[in-house]
Design an enzyme around this catalytic site. Structure first.
Site, PDB file in Angstrom:
ATOM      1  N   HIS A  18     -11.876 -27.361 -39.508  1.00  0.00           N
ATOM      2  CA  HIS A  18     -11.428 -27.287 -38.119  1.00  0.00           C
ATOM      3  C   HIS A  18     -12.588 -27.521 -37.153  1.00  0.00           C
ATOM      4  CE1 HIS A  18      -8.515 -26.253 -35.077  1.00  0.00           C
ATOM      5  NE2 HIS A  18      -9.328 -25.358 -34.556  1.00  0.00           N
ATOM      6  N   VAL A  43     -12.991 -21.873 -40.610  1.00  0.00           N
ATOM      7  CA  VAL A  43     -13.747 -23.128 -40.687  1.00  0.00           C
ATOM      8  C   VAL A  43     -13.008 -24.182 -41.508  1.00  0.00           C
ATOM      9  CG1 VAL A  43     -15.956 -21.946 -40.425  1.00  0.00           C
ATOM     10  CG2 VAL A  43     -15.141 -22.514 -42.729  1.00  0.00           C
ATOM     11  N   GLU A  44     -11.816 -23.862 -41.983  1.00  0.00           N
ATOM     12  CA  GLU A  44     -11.044 -24.862 -42.724  1.00  0.00           C
ATOM     13  C   GLU A  44      -9.803 -25.258 -41.920  1.00  0.00           C
ATOM     14  OE1 GLU A  44     -10.999 -24.302 -47.052  1.00  0.00           O
ATOM     15  OE2 GLU A  44     -12.497 -22.746 -46.846  1.00  0.00           O
ATOM     16  N   MET A  45      -8.652 -24.656 -42.192  1.00  0.00           N
ATOM     17  CA  MET A  45      -7.441 -25.083 -41.480  1.00  0.00           C
ATOM     18  C   MET A  45      -7.116 -24.190 -40.280  1.00  0.00           C
ATOM     19  SD  MET A  45      -5.428 -26.167 -44.959  1.00  0.00           S
ATOM     20  CE  MET A  45      -3.967 -26.978 -44.316  1.00  0.00           C
TER      21      MET A  45
END
Lengths: 346, 346
Positions: free
Chosen positions: A94, A136-138
């Protein structure tokens, strides 16, 4: 008088088959240490597969609308058709944030007995929820995933078909279950090493067999065995000698973050080696792009041995035989958004 | 005495078929204005298709290593399986930068006579090179694309097979040619409206036919006709009345940037309407998420008419018949990177 001719025949036989006896020994030894990838996906305990559940899981796996930005799907970092990985040091998530560790391959992950580099998820089902809600991902939430899916009319049908006995099938648990069932189909049986383990001695050439032999005798097999040759236990990175801080960054203490046990500092799940030639860069830090360098580092850090270039080359040749045919996956046609579908927040 | 019975029979026939005569008129009118999507991809001038070229183009289309970050492929913004778009206001590109305009669908783009919202590329081949080198999209250079591909051994074979008569087939022009040939396969024949144009009067229901009739009589067809119902000409956004500055931002003067002609200010390529129900949000600015709102805006800005809710609903129902079955695309197995492959620069 009866014994000598028999012995001679055996010796003659060995000469004619080019040393088949010693090969057979290696093959038998390998069969005791490793297992071929089965031809069909294994059943998941408590999560029976069905074509409808696989279809739902596939749609969810490829649907970027499960992320807050609508720009990142499971497949963004675990790319089907590219070794099941993203070929990045650490994944881009993200708002272009970097993930903490190198993305493991989705291929054959179903055979691992723990997921993530620190084993914080026990199976695919538990793992599947992690990246969705990781900032920090989706970067979404469990609640918003369901809100989003309820806002896409076609998913109502897909969930109803996948979980036909449930009155309210659209739950976060079922999202995880369906994704896990789809991921369990992403296996790569039929690698040369599988054929070798199944009895075809000619599936490996001479250098690859020497590599296999070194893999066993040098001690790599101490951690990397079973179907996935890893993925089923933990080990400190740097049993004998810690690699440099670039490769083993001091701030990532691995499994210690999960167990808070001092002896778990810098302990990681032993990475599976299936399709390893396709999944650079290597280690949890993703700092090593060359498989040969990774092999050499493993020799020194885990086994206290300086492997020669020749040995490294042969082990690399053997590891190449762990690359299986990647599954042919037809992209799902995703259920369309409508005017009331929640919009992305990029 | 002979004429009357004949007329009576015709009238009786019309009564029995529920007004087939007026329907047939509409159908004939539609057949004169629109064309069904052909069943097979059209040939590209000077760029003949072959299975090998399509296979190369497909690999390139899905390969994120063509971007500077190795995280963005053509499919990131023109998603096969999701209407050929990304369902974003404007696309997210290199380092999470936003593109300038909403990403048009790749489906049926081969039938457009110009590409991009400002028509700055004349065909798919010319278009394919654009996003690769755009700093807010894939942010690479023509030279680096070739350097990258030369660093992935498997591409040597794919290019040689796709361009068998060329000594040095790995060129940027051939990258664009192969991608264009693959994209030309992404067509969606068989929509209800195609069946209607091919003579099946029952392919559209009553409301959809009324919508078609309104689409013609209100004047939408003045710009949206042909196979793609757009994509083949230019028009000012706001012929009659400029929409608000949120929908038509003053700083994007459209085709003026290409031609530097004052009369091209706020002129855009007329967007094709095929699969329009799948490709929200709408307009070059991507500010309108509701197809009904987009229809109403077109009525006021382009035709100077306030469409009633009923009219908007019927036109929307008609536009829904432009959604065709999306092609089933099997993901390519990408050629693997090796230790010497150029690394991403995220």
């Amino acid at each position: 008088m009866r014994i000598l001719p028999t012995v001679s025949l055996v010796v003659l036989g060995l000469l004619l088959t080019g040393g088949a006896w010693s090969q057979t020994t290696l093959q038998k030894q390998a069969q005791g240490l490793f297992k071929p990838i089965p031809a069909t996906p294994p059943a998941l305990p408590g999560n029976p597969a069905s074509p409808a559940k696989v279809a739902l899981g596939k749609a969810l796996y490829f649907d970027p609308r499960l992320s807050e930005s609508h720009a990142i799907s499971c497949n963004s970092c675990h790319m089907v058709g590219m070794g099941g990985v993203d070929l990045q040091e650490t994944s881009l998530g993200h708002r272009w944030q970097h993930g903490g560790r190198n993305a493991p391959t989705v291929y054959n992950a179903v055979f691992d007995t723990a997921q993530f580099w620190d084993g914080r998820a026990k199976d695919l089902e538990q793992q599947a929820g992690g990246p969705l809600v990781n900032p920090v991902e989706m970067d979404t939430t469990e609640g918003h995933v369901i809100e989003q899916l309820k806002g896409i009319p076609g998913y109502q049908t897909l969930f109803a078909q996948a979980f036909p006995t449930e009155k309210e099938p659209m739950t976060f648990d079922n999202v995880r279950r369906a994704i896990a069932v789809f991921e369990a189909t992403l296996i790569t049986p039929g690698a040369p090493f599988d054929h070798y383990l199944q009895g075809n001695d000619k599936a490996l050439d001479a250098a690859q067999k020497e590599g296999l032999s070194l893999f066993i005798t040098k001690g790599c097999v101490g951690c990397h065995s079973g179907i996935n040759m890893g993925g089923d236990r933990y080990a400190p990175f740097g049993v004998v000698e810690k690699p440099g801080s670039q490769i083993l960054p001091p701030n990532d203490k691995g499994r210690f973050a999960v167990t808070k046990t001092v002896s778990d500092e810098y302990v990681f799940r032993v990475p599976p080696l299936r399709n390893i030639a396709l999944t650079a860069p290597y280690f949890h830090s993703g700092k090593v792009w060359d498989l040969r360098q990774a092999i050499a580092i493993m020799g020194s850090s885990q086994l206290g041995q300086t492997l020669t270039d020749d040995e490294v080359g042969k082990i690399e040749a053997f590891l190449g035989t762990l690359t299986g045919p990647q599954p042919a996956v037809t992209l799902p046609i995703l259920p369309p958004s409508v005017a009331t579908t929640p919009q992305p927040k990029p």
